[in-house]
Design a protein around this motif. Sequence first.
Motif, PDB file in Angstrom:
ATOM      1  N   THR A 120      -2.746  -7.907  -3.627  1.00  0.00           N
ATOM      2  CA  THR A 120      -1.944  -6.720  -3.288  1.00  0.00           C
ATOM      3  C   THR A 120      -1.276  -6.103  -4.515  1.00  0.00           C
ATOM      4  OG1 THR A 120      -0.224  -8.293  -2.664  1.00  0.00           O
ATOM      5  CG2 THR A 120      -1.504  -7.313  -0.892  1.00  0.00           C
ATOM      6  N   MET A 121      -0.874  -6.934  -5.480  1.00  0.00           N
ATOM      7  CA  MET A 121      -0.187  -6.385  -6.641  1.00  0.00           C
ATOM      8  C   MET A 121      -1.102  -5.462  -7.446  1.00  0.00           C
ATOM      9  SD  MET A 121       1.257  -8.025 -10.063  1.00  0.00           S
ATOM     10  CE  MET A 121      -0.028  -7.141 -10.991  1.00  0.00           C
ATOM     11  N   THR A 122      -2.354  -5.896  -7.661  1.00  0.00           N
ATOM     12  CA  THR A 122      -3.243  -5.038  -8.446  1.00  0.00           C
ATOM     13  C   THR A 122      -3.787  -3.872  -7.616  1.00  0.00           C
ATOM     14  OG1 THR A 122      -4.955  -6.726  -8.168  1.00  0.00           O
ATOM     15  CG2 THR A 122      -3.867  -6.628 -10.283  1.00  0.00           C
ATOM     16  N   MET A 123      -3.828  -4.016  -6.282  1.00  0.00           N
ATOM     17  CA  MET A 123      -4.168  -2.847  -5.445  1.00  0.00           C
ATOM     18  C   MET A 123      -3.153  -1.741  -5.709  1.00  0.00           C
ATOM     19  SD  MET A 123      -5.196  -4.507  -1.766  1.00  0.00           S
ATOM     20  CE  MET A 123      -5.213  -2.914  -0.917  1.00  0.00           C
ATOM     21  N   ASP A 124      -1.878  -2.107  -5.759  1.00  0.00           N
ATOM     22  CA  ASP A 124      -0.822  -1.136  -6.070  1.00  0.00           C
ATOM     23  C   ASP A 124      -1.069  -0.488  -7.430  1.00  0.00           C
ATOM     24  OD1 ASP A 124       0.538  -1.468  -3.759  1.00  0.00           O
ATOM     25  OD2 ASP A 124       2.208  -2.599  -4.606  1.00  0.00           O
ATOM     26  N   LEU A 125      -1.340  -1.316  -8.419  1.00  0.00           N
ATOM     27  CA  LEU A 125      -1.525  -0.800  -9.783  1.00  0.00           C
ATOM     28  C   LEU A 125      -2.671   0.191  -9.855  1.00  0.00           C
ATOM     29  CD1 LEU A 125      -1.140  -3.621 -12.432  1.00  0.00           C
ATOM     30  CD2 LEU A 125       0.453  -1.808 -11.809  1.00  0.00           C
ATOM     31  N   LEU A 126      -3.787  -0.138  -9.192  1.00  0.00           N
ATOM     32  CA  LEU A 126      -4.969   0.720  -9.279  1.00  0.00           C
ATOM     33  C   LEU A 126      -4.982   1.769  -8.176  1.00  0.00           C
ATOM     34  CD1 LEU A 126      -7.623  -2.018 -10.158  1.00  0.00           C
ATOM     35  CD2 LEU A 126      -6.372  -0.529 -11.725  1.00  0.00           C
ATOM     36  N   GLY A 127      -3.952   1.755  -7.326  1.00  0.00           N
ATOM     37  CA  GLY A 127      -3.856   2.776  -6.288  1.00  0.00           C
ATOM     38  C   GLY A 127      -4.883   2.617  -5.183  1.00  0.00           C
ATOM     39  N   LEU A 128      -5.342   1.383  -4.925  1.00  0.00           N
ATOM     40  CA  LEU A 128      -6.313   1.160  -3.844  1.00  0.00           C
ATOM     41  C   LEU A 128      -5.577   0.868  -2.539  1.00  0.00           C
ATOM     42  CD1 LEU A 128      -8.931  -1.009  -5.766  1.00  0.00           C
ATOM     43  CD2 LEU A 128      -9.266   1.321  -4.899  1.00  0.00           C
ATOM     44  N   LYS A 129      -6.014   1.503  -1.455  1.00  0.00           N
ATOM     45  CA  LYS A 129      -5.380   1.338  -0.145  1.00  0.00           C
ATOM     46  C   LYS A 129      -6.234   0.438   0.752  1.00  0.00           C
ATOM     47  CE  LYS A 129      -2.693   4.718  -1.560  1.00  0.00           C
ATOM     48  NZ  LYS A 129      -1.401   4.379  -2.181  1.00  0.00           N
ATOM     49  N   GLU A 130      -5.587  -0.216   1.713  1.00  0.00           N
ATOM     50  CA  GLU A 130      -6.317  -1.129   2.613  1.00  0.00           C
ATOM     51  C   GLU A 130      -7.503  -0.451   3.283  1.00  0.00           C
ATOM     52  OE1 GLU A 130      -4.168  -3.569   5.327  1.00  0.00           O
ATOM     53  OE2 GLU A 130      -2.687  -4.214   3.836  1.00  0.00           O
ATOM     54  N   GLU A 131      -7.321   0.831   3.677  1.00  0.00           N
ATOM     55  CA  GLU A 131      -8.409   1.504   4.409  1.00  0.00           C
ATOM     56  C   GLU A 131      -9.628   1.778   3.525  1.00  0.00           C
ATOM     57  OE1 GLU A 131      -5.236   2.449   4.158  1.00  0.00           O
ATOM     58  OE2 GLU A 131      -5.000   4.630   4.032  1.00  0.00           O
ATOM     59  N   GLU A 132      -9.481   1.634   2.216  1.00  0.00           N
ATOM     60  CA  GLU A 132     -10.639   1.828   1.320  1.00  0.00           C
ATOM     61  C   GLU A 132     -11.467   0.560   1.158  1.00  0.00           C
ATOM     62  OE1 GLU A 132      -9.893   4.468  -2.290  1.00  0.00           O
ATOM     63  OE2 GLU A 132      -7.926   3.593  -1.904  1.00  0.00           O
ATOM     64  N   LEU A 133     -10.882  -0.566   1.554  1.00  0.00           N
ATOM     65  CA  LEU A 133     -11.572  -1.846   1.347  1.00  0.00           C
ATOM     66  C   LEU A 133     -12.258  -2.300   2.633  1.00  0.00           C
ATOM     67  CD1 LEU A 133      -8.968  -3.768  -0.865  1.00  0.00           C
ATOM     68  CD2 LEU A 133     -10.731  -2.139  -1.534  1.00  0.00           C
ATOM     69  N   LEU A 134     -13.197  -3.232   2.499  1.00  0.00           N
ATOM     70  CA  LEU A 134     -13.932  -3.762   3.651  1.00  0.00           C
ATOM     71  C   LEU A 134     -12.960  -4.224   4.738  1.00  0.00           C
ATOM     72  CD1 LEU A 134     -16.659  -5.953   1.875  1.00  0.00           C
ATOM     73  CD2 LEU A 134     -16.825  -3.576   2.638  1.00  0.00           C
ATOM     74  N   ASP A 135     -13.375  -4.127   5.990  1.00  0.00           N
ATOM     75  CA  ASP A 135     -12.529  -4.579   7.084  1.00  0.00           C
ATOM     76  C   ASP A 135     -12.499  -6.108   7.142  1.00  0.00           C
ATOM     77  OD1 ASP A 135     -12.135  -1.891   7.857  1.00  0.00           O
ATOM     78  OD2 ASP A 135     -14.067  -1.904   8.911  1.00  0.00           O
ATOM     79  N   ASN A 136     -11.452  -6.611   7.790  1.00  0.00           N
ATOM     80  CA  ASN A 136     -11.345  -8.062   8.032  1.00  0.00           C
ATOM     81  C   ASN A 136     -11.333  -8.919   6.781  1.00  0.00           C
ATOM     82  OD1 ASN A 136     -11.418  -7.597  10.861  1.00  0.00           O
ATOM     83  ND2 ASN A 136     -13.649  -7.368  10.704  1.00  0.00           N
ATOM     84  N   ILE A 137     -10.656  -8.439   5.744  1.00  0.00           N
ATOM     85  CA  ILE A 137     -10.393  -9.323   4.607  1.00  0.00           C
ATOM     86  C   ILE A 137      -8.896  -9.612   4.619  1.00  0.00           C
ATOM     87  CG2 ILE A 137     -12.300  -8.404   3.234  1.00  0.00           C
ATOM     88  CD1 ILE A 137     -10.258  -6.802   1.648  1.00  0.00           C
ATOM     89  N   GLU A 138      -8.457 -10.523   3.761  1.00  0.00           N
ATOM     90  CA  GLU A 138      -7.028 -10.854   3.739  1.00  0.00           C
ATOM     91  C   GLU A 138      -6.358 -10.218   2.530  1.00  0.00           C
ATOM     92  OE1 GLU A 138      -6.188 -15.015   4.479  1.00  0.00           O
ATOM     93  OE2 GLU A 138      -8.051 -15.226   5.624  1.00  0.00           O
ATOM     94  N   TYR A 139      -5.033 -10.073   2.630  1.00  0.00           N
ATOM     95  CA  TYR A 139      -4.237  -9.477   1.560  1.00  0.00           C
ATOM     96  C   TYR A 139      -3.177 -10.472   1.150  1.00  0.00           C
ATOM     97  CZ  TYR A 139      -6.707  -5.346   2.904  1.00  0.00           C
ATOM     98  OH  TYR A 139      -7.718  -4.461   3.158  1.00  0.00           O
ATOM     99  N   ALA A 140      -3.085 -10.736  -0.153  1.00  0.00           N
ATOM    100  CA  ALA A 140      -2.101 -11.733  -0.576  1.00  0.00           C
ATOM    101  C   ALA A 140      -1.812 -11.579  -2.062  1.00  0.00           C
ATOM    102  CB  ALA A 140      -2.607 -13.137  -0.279  1.00  0.00           C
ATOM    103  N   GLY A 141      -0.894 -12.398  -2.572  1.00  0.00           N
ATOM    104  CA  GLY A 141      -0.512 -12.345  -3.970  1.00  0.00           C
ATOM    105  C   GLY A 141      -0.779 -13.671  -4.664  1.00  0.00           C
ATOM    106  N   VAL A 142      -0.264 -13.802  -5.875  1.00  0.00           N
ATOM    107  CA  VAL A 142      -0.580 -14.953  -6.708  1.00  0.00           C
ATOM    108  C   VAL A 142      -0.093 -16.264  -6.081  1.00  0.00           C
ATOM    109  CG1 VAL A 142       1.489 -14.753  -8.160  1.00  0.00           C
ATOM    110  CG2 VAL A 142      -0.572 -15.799  -9.099  1.00  0.00           C
ATOM    111  N   ALA A 143       0.983 -16.212  -5.282  1.00  0.00           N
ATOM    112  CA  ALA A 143       1.506 -17.437  -4.663  1.00  0.00           C
ATOM    113  C   ALA A 143       0.472 -18.041  -3.722  1.00  0.00           C
ATOM    114  CB  ALA A 143       2.806 -17.138  -3.923  1.00  0.00           C
ATOM    115  N   ALA A 144      -0.193 -17.182  -2.940  1.00  0.00           N
ATOM    116  CA  ALA A 144      -1.209 -17.670  -2.015  1.00  0.00           C
ATOM    117  C   ALA A 144      -2.383 -18.270  -2.789  1.00  0.00           C
ATOM    118  CB  ALA A 144      -1.709 -16.536  -1.133  1.00  0.00           C
ATOM    119  N   TYR A 145      -2.761 -17.621  -3.884  1.00  0.00           N
ATOM    120  CA  TYR A 145      -3.843 -18.174  -4.712  1.00  0.00           C
ATOM    121  C   TYR A 145      -3.485 -19.574  -5.198  1.00  0.00           C
ATOM    122  CZ  TYR A 145      -6.319 -19.500  -8.876  1.00  0.00           C
ATOM    123  OH  TYR A 145      -7.003 -20.242  -9.799  1.00  0.00           O
TER     124      TYR A 145
END
Lengths: 158, 158, 158
Positions: A120-145
Amino acid sequence: MEKKKTTIILFSGDYDKAMAAYIIANGAAAYDHEVTIFHTFWGLNALRKDEPIQTKKSFIEKMFGKMMPRGADKLGLSKMNFAGMGPKMIKEVMKKHNAMTLPQLIDMAREQDVKLIACTMTMDLLGLKEEELLDNIEYAGVAAYLADAEEGNVNLFI
Amino acid sequence: MEKKKTTIILFSGDYDKAMAAYIIANGAAAYDHEVTIFHTFWGLNALRKDEPIQTKKSFIEKMFGKMMPRGADKLGLSKMNFAGMGPKMIKEVMKKHNAMTLPQLIDMAREQDVKLIACTMTMDLLGLKEEELLDNIEYAGVAAYLADAEEGNVNLFI
Amino acid sequence: MEKKKTTIILFSGDYDKAMAAYIIANGAAAYDHEVTIFHTFWGLNALRKDEPIQTKKSFIEKMFGKMMPRGADKLGLSKMNFAGMGPKMIKEVMKKHNAMTLPQLIDMAREQDVKLIACTMTMDLLGLKEEELLDNIEYAGVAAYLADAEEGNVNLFI
């Protein structure tokens, strides 16, 4: 017995590197590992839908959006890209050898329950929105990794 | 007691990255680890013999064969390659510091029984034949890599 | 109970890859891991002081010194660098999102006691001197890296 774990950070947006990531992921899933691919920075482009999606973006976000490849099939090569000739050659040879394309490898990973995460952090940086990405994937940050990786048997940064 | 294991996927065909891979591999072998380097995609070029080998190839395979560097000594740099000037500069400095060249590092790895594997799937894609690669290496696929890596203490993708 | 360990080899001198390395390192330190970043080859440039330092160098060392970026803030991007436009765009977006810059991420890592190591062998190769790098970092070789990494839970090559 607990399952073995494989985690891959896919940072790169190159067709060949993304292929390597998904081949390892699919192999590990077939070996009964729990597998996560954490897509960050240019690796997010592998998850983009190939059609343009209407979204509200700032000027710079629009520029990034236009300049970055739209989806797995549009990625370039890390070496010998030759303004797009390289990927064509590779894809020709892949067809001849009945090798799976990157979009097919991604489909296979989803069928095998490989967890696909968008950072999610780099989605913000590159301006990518959830609706632009494939459906049914997960969203998370470095803590989850890190929670996954610290239990991982095979952890790779690609 | 079981030996510790180090596995390295060498995906990159850059002189500097291949040097890093072989320096880590030789260090780990000196530390008594069991070490495997799995060469895939452009990393296969580090294993090519430096003389041209007569083989039967399709047109595209011949093109790839000609465009890719023939052996460890011919690889370029990942940064500041400057059309081949960079590698010359690095090699000059290495000579001054008595640092080992990449071909010497590969020889040392073989003497220390580092297992050198060529990825058969990407050999097919790039049209590389066994007779073009160094003698006495192993040939395997992603399953063999994973079998090693899931027991590995240090697993890297370079 | 023993602390978990994360080790990162930062080989790359790209702003985005160095950001990824330091974000993971800071996350792992916040998770109470013992964290080491081993800077080698172009990754050493992230540790350079930004002012020119007077040192005794050979001709080639001076050339390398001039051509390589002086410090974290000067690094380029691995993709879409566009002769320096890409980093400016990324930094603009980062400011908008209040994301930490690379120099800030490095400061934070130091506050969290992330161990920053400069690889002495590649310092020699690239002609970098201790007085050109940030103060209070450590100097070591591949053996020190391996001693950390063989106990590591998360080991990455970036």
